[in-house]
Design a protein around this motif. Structure first.
Motif, PDB file in Angstrom:
ATOM      1  N   GLY A   1       0.841  -1.196   0.000  1.00  0.00           N
ATOM      2  CA  GLY A   1       0.000   0.000   0.000  1.00  0.00           C
ATOM      3  C   GLY A   1       0.872   1.240   0.000  1.00  0.00           C
ATOM      4  N   CYS A   2       0.194   2.395  -0.127  1.00  0.00           N
ATOM      5  CA  CYS A   2       0.924   3.666  -0.224  1.00  0.00           C
ATOM      6  C   CYS A   2      -0.012   4.787   0.199  1.00  0.00           C
ATOM      7  CB  CYS A   2       1.369   3.860  -1.672  1.00  0.00           C
ATOM      8  SG  CYS A   2       2.206   5.425  -2.013  1.00  0.00           S
ATOM      9  N   PRO A   3       0.447   5.704   1.074  1.00  0.00           N
ATOM     10  CA  PRO A   3      -0.448   6.792   1.475  1.00  0.00           C
ATOM     11  C   PRO A   3      -0.729   7.778   0.337  1.00  0.00           C
ATOM     12  CG  PRO A   3       1.626   6.850   2.719  1.00  0.00           C
ATOM     13  CD  PRO A   3       1.752   5.749   1.726  1.00  0.00           C
ATOM     14  N   THR A   4      -1.828   8.480   0.438  1.00  0.00           N
ATOM     15  CA  THR A   4      -2.160   9.530  -0.529  1.00  0.00           C
ATOM     16  C   THR A   4      -1.064  10.606  -0.522  1.00  0.00           C
ATOM     17  OG1 THR A   4      -4.487   9.113  -0.155  1.00  0.00           O
ATOM     18  CG2 THR A   4      -3.932  11.204  -1.180  1.00  0.00           C
ATOM     19  N   GLY A   5      -0.681  11.026  -1.711  1.00  0.00           N
ATOM     20  CA  GLY A   5       0.368  12.037  -1.844  1.00  0.00           C
ATOM     21  C   GLY A   5       1.765  11.451  -1.975  1.00  0.00           C
ATOM     22  N   ALA A   6       1.883  10.147  -1.852  1.00  0.00           N
ATOM     23  CA  ALA A   6       3.192   9.486  -1.933  1.00  0.00           C
ATOM     24  C   ALA A   6       3.259   8.575  -3.155  1.00  0.00           C
ATOM     25  CB  ALA A   6       3.449   8.704  -0.653  1.00  0.00           C
ATOM     26  N   CYS A   7       4.431   7.982  -3.367  1.00  0.00           N
ATOM     27  CA  CYS A   7       4.679   7.132  -4.540  1.00  0.00           C
ATOM     28  C   CYS A   7       5.463   5.889  -4.150  1.00  0.00           C
ATOM     29  CB  CYS A   7       5.547   7.870  -5.553  1.00  0.00           C
ATOM     30  SG  CYS A   7       4.848   9.343  -6.272  1.00  0.00           S
ATOM     31  N   ARG A   8       5.296   4.840  -4.927  1.00  0.00           N
ATOM     32  CA  ARG A   8       6.118   3.630  -4.821  1.00  0.00           C
ATOM     33  C   ARG A   8       6.588   3.257  -6.218  1.00  0.00           C
ATOM     34  NH1 ARG A   8       5.694   5.201  -0.386  1.00  0.00           N
ATOM     35  NH2 ARG A   8       4.877   4.142   1.465  1.00  0.00           N
ATOM     36  N   ILE A   9       7.748   2.611  -6.308  1.00  0.00           N
ATOM     37  CA  ILE A   9       8.301   2.271  -7.617  1.00  0.00           C
ATOM     38  C   ILE A   9       8.332   0.757  -7.807  1.00  0.00           C
ATOM     39  CG2 ILE A   9      10.711   2.334  -6.819  1.00  0.00           C
ATOM     40  CD1 ILE A   9      11.400   3.681  -9.548  1.00  0.00           C
ATOM     41  N   THR A  10       7.994   0.326  -9.015  1.00  0.00           N
ATOM     42  CA  THR A  10       8.104  -1.096  -9.387  1.00  0.00           C
ATOM     43  C   THR A  10       8.774  -1.183 -10.758  1.00  0.00           C
ATOM     44  OG1 THR A  10       6.031  -1.208 -10.636  1.00  0.00           O
ATOM     45  CG2 THR A  10       5.890  -1.663  -8.265  1.00  0.00           C
ATOM     46  N   ARG A  11       9.064  -2.398 -11.139  1.00  0.00           N
ATOM     47  CA  ARG A  11       9.506  -2.666 -12.505  1.00  0.00           C
ATOM     48  C   ARG A  11       8.356  -2.406 -13.476  1.00  0.00           C
ATOM     49  NH1 ARG A  11      15.024  -3.216 -12.976  1.00  0.00           N
ATOM     50  NH2 ARG A  11      15.772  -3.917 -10.946  1.00  0.00           N
ATOM     51  N   GLY A  12       8.703  -2.245 -14.747  1.00  0.00           N
ATOM     52  CA  GLY A  12       7.685  -1.991 -15.772  1.00  0.00           C
ATOM     53  C   GLY A  12       7.178  -3.241 -16.466  1.00  0.00           C
ATOM     54  N   TYR A  13       7.875  -4.373 -16.244  1.00  0.00           N
ATOM     55  CA  TYR A  13       7.477  -5.641 -16.875  1.00  0.00           C
ATOM     56  C   TYR A  13       7.300  -5.474 -18.376  1.00  0.00           C
ATOM     57  CZ  TYR A  13       7.434  -6.906 -12.046  1.00  0.00           C
ATOM     58  OH  TYR A  13       7.836  -7.090 -10.746  1.00  0.00           O
ATOM     59  N   ARG A  14       6.112  -5.707 -18.923  1.00  0.00           N
ATOM     60  CA  ARG A  14       5.982  -5.693 -20.389  1.00  0.00           C
ATOM     61  C   ARG A  14       5.773  -4.302 -20.997  1.00  0.00           C
ATOM     62  NH1 ARG A  14       2.346 -11.023 -20.196  1.00  0.00           N
ATOM     63  NH2 ARG A  14       3.441 -11.316 -18.207  1.00  0.00           N
ATOM     64  N   LEU A  15       5.870  -3.275 -20.202  1.00  0.00           N
ATOM     65  CA  LEU A  15       5.798  -1.913 -20.757  1.00  0.00           C
ATOM     66  C   LEU A  15       7.114  -1.581 -21.453  1.00  0.00           C
ATOM     67  CD1 LEU A  15       4.397   0.381 -17.902  1.00  0.00           C
ATOM     68  CD2 LEU A  15       3.140  -0.655 -19.791  1.00  0.00           C
ATOM     69  N   PRO A  16       7.089  -0.649 -22.384  1.00  0.00           N
ATOM     70  CA  PRO A  16       8.366  -0.173 -22.927  1.00  0.00           C
ATOM     71  C   PRO A  16       9.223   0.497 -21.843  1.00  0.00           C
ATOM     72  CG  PRO A  16       6.492   0.742 -24.172  1.00  0.00           C
ATOM     73  CD  PRO A  16       5.926  -0.025 -23.030  1.00  0.00           C
ATOM     74  N   ALA A  17       8.592   1.094 -20.854  1.00  0.00           N
ATOM     75  CA  ALA A  17       9.325   1.753 -19.765  1.00  0.00           C
ATOM     76  C   ALA A  17       9.805   0.707 -18.758  1.00  0.00           C
ATOM     77  CB  ALA A  17       8.426   2.761 -19.065  1.00  0.00           C
ATOM     78  N   PRO A  18      11.070   0.750 -18.356  1.00  0.00           N
ATOM     79  CA  PRO A  18      11.570  -0.243 -17.396  1.00  0.00           C
ATOM     80  C   PRO A  18      11.041  -0.062 -15.969  1.00  0.00           C
ATOM     81  CG  PRO A  18      13.327   1.292 -17.996  1.00  0.00           C
ATOM     82  CD  PRO A  18      12.154   1.603 -18.890  1.00  0.00           C
ATOM     83  N   TRP A  19      10.546   1.113 -15.646  1.00  0.00           N
ATOM     84  CA  TRP A  19      10.066   1.396 -14.290  1.00  0.00           C
ATOM     85  C   TRP A  19       8.679   2.024 -14.336  1.00  0.00           C
ATOM     86  CZ3 TRP A  19      13.056  -0.337 -10.365  1.00  0.00           C
ATOM     87  CH2 TRP A  19      14.417  -0.544 -10.627  1.00  0.00           C
ATOM     88  N   ILE A  20       7.923   1.790 -13.251  1.00  0.00           N
ATOM     89  CA  ILE A  20       6.639   2.466 -13.046  1.00  0.00           C
ATOM     90  C   ILE A  20       6.684   3.119 -11.663  1.00  0.00           C
ATOM     91  CG2 ILE A  20       4.124   2.236 -12.898  1.00  0.00           C
ATOM     92  CD1 ILE A  20       4.466  -0.516 -14.356  1.00  0.00           C
ATOM     93  N   ILE A  21       6.369   4.392 -11.618  1.00  0.00           N
ATOM     94  CA  ILE A  21       6.239   5.089 -10.332  1.00  0.00           C
ATOM     95  C   ILE A  21       4.742   5.239 -10.065  1.00  0.00           C
ATOM     96  CG2 ILE A  21       6.634   7.254  -9.108  1.00  0.00           C
ATOM     97  CD1 ILE A  21       9.289   7.501 -10.689  1.00  0.00           C
ATOM     98  N   HIS A  22       4.263   4.596  -9.011  1.00  0.00           N
ATOM     99  CA  HIS A  22       2.838   4.583  -8.681  1.00  0.00           C
ATOM    100  C   HIS A  22       2.554   5.726  -7.709  1.00  0.00           C
ATOM    101  CE1 HIS A  22       2.476   0.558 -10.503  1.00  0.00           C
ATOM    102  NE2 HIS A  22       3.730   0.462 -10.109  1.00  0.00           N
ATOM    103  N   ALA A  23       1.845   6.731  -8.187  1.00  0.00           N
ATOM    104  CA  ALA A  23       1.530   7.902  -7.377  1.00  0.00           C
ATOM    105  C   ALA A  23       0.072   7.808  -6.935  1.00  0.00           C
ATOM    106  CB  ALA A  23       1.736   9.171  -8.199  1.00  0.00           C
ATOM    107  N   VAL A  24      -0.168   8.036  -5.651  1.00  0.00           N
ATOM    108  CA  VAL A  24      -1.546   7.994  -5.141  1.00  0.00           C
ATOM    109  C   VAL A  24      -2.050   9.425  -4.995  1.00  0.00           C
ATOM    110  CG1 VAL A  24      -3.077   7.189  -3.313  1.00  0.00           C
ATOM    111  CG2 VAL A  24      -1.065   5.824  -3.952  1.00  0.00           C
ATOM    112  N   GLY A  25      -2.861   9.833  -5.955  1.00  0.00           N
ATOM    113  CA  GLY A  25      -3.424  11.175  -5.925  1.00  0.00           C
ATOM    114  C   GLY A  25      -4.606  11.250  -4.982  1.00  0.00           C
ATOM    115  N   PRO A  26      -4.980  12.478  -4.590  1.00  0.00           N
ATOM    116  CA  PRO A  26      -6.142  12.643  -3.709  1.00  0.00           C
ATOM    117  C   PRO A  26      -7.454  12.531  -4.484  1.00  0.00           C
ATOM    118  CG  PRO A  26      -5.267  14.783  -4.303  1.00  0.00           C
ATOM    119  CD  PRO A  26      -4.343  13.757  -4.933  1.00  0.00           C
TER     120      PRO A  26
END
Ligand code: ADP
Length: 166
Positions: A51-76
């Motif tokens: 999980g991740c609080p609102t206003g914060a971010c967590r990073i994962t791999r991108g797997y099958r995306l062209p981008a190698p990373w995904i930054i997951h931002a939790v907006g309000p």
């Protein structure tokens, strides 16, 4: 900084930013599109994070995306403007930059966080996004390429107008 109209799951940058929810569970909108394109390994990694609080971010791999990373931002979720929505949204952009710097990522693609299912007024969100990104770009040389990937012409128009006014 550039504005592009299109689907963020197809953009080849070091990290695409996702508009996630605080449970980090697959949702609709851009989150659903990113999960569909990345594959099931993405949810498995998010489940390990938990999980991740609102206003914060967590990073994962991108797997099958062209981008190698995904930054997951939790907006309000927009609650009429009285629940600190502006600063929570700004914090999404700033913490995405902090993660990008920590991982040495030069190029980022942002969707219009919170302006879909979460109901944040689009013009107000655009001003916050552009101001935060401009300020972050001026602070540090790690991130050099930011693309605002807009899913519709209205959003792209708002971003172009905001950038032209600066
Ligand atoms: P939130 O729950 O944070 O509001 P949404 O995904 O509902 O997130 O919407 C955020 C923005 O992302 C909206 O402008 C929506 O039109 C846009 N969007 C949806 N799918 C995509 C996609 N594949 N690429 C880029 N933007 C997208």
């Amino acid at each position: 900084m550039s504005v592009v109209e299109g689907d963020i799951t197809r953009v080849a940058v070091d990290a695409v930013v996702n508009a996630a929810n605080s449970a980090l569970k697959r949702g609709g909108g851009v989150d659903g599109a990113i999960h569909a394109a990345a594959g099931p390994e993405l949810q498995a990694e998010l489940d390990r994070i938990g999980g991740c609080p609102t206003g914060a971010c967590r990073i994962t791999r991108g797997y099958r995306l062209p981008a190698p990373w995904i930054i997951h931002a939790v907006g309000p979720v927009w609650r009429g403007g009285t629940a600190d929505e502006d600063s929570l949204l700004e914090s999404c952009y700033r913490t995405a930059f902090a993660l990008a710097r920590r991982h040495g990522l030069a190029s980022l693609a942002f969707p219009a966080i919170s302006t879909g299912i979460y109901g944040f007024p689009k013009d107000r969100a655009t001003r916050i996004a552009v101001a935060a990104v401009l300020d972050e770009l001026s602070r540090d040389g790690t991130v050099t390429d930011v693309r605002f990937v807009c899913f519709d012409a209205e959003t792209a128009g708002l971003y172009r107008a905001e950038l032209a006014g600066r």
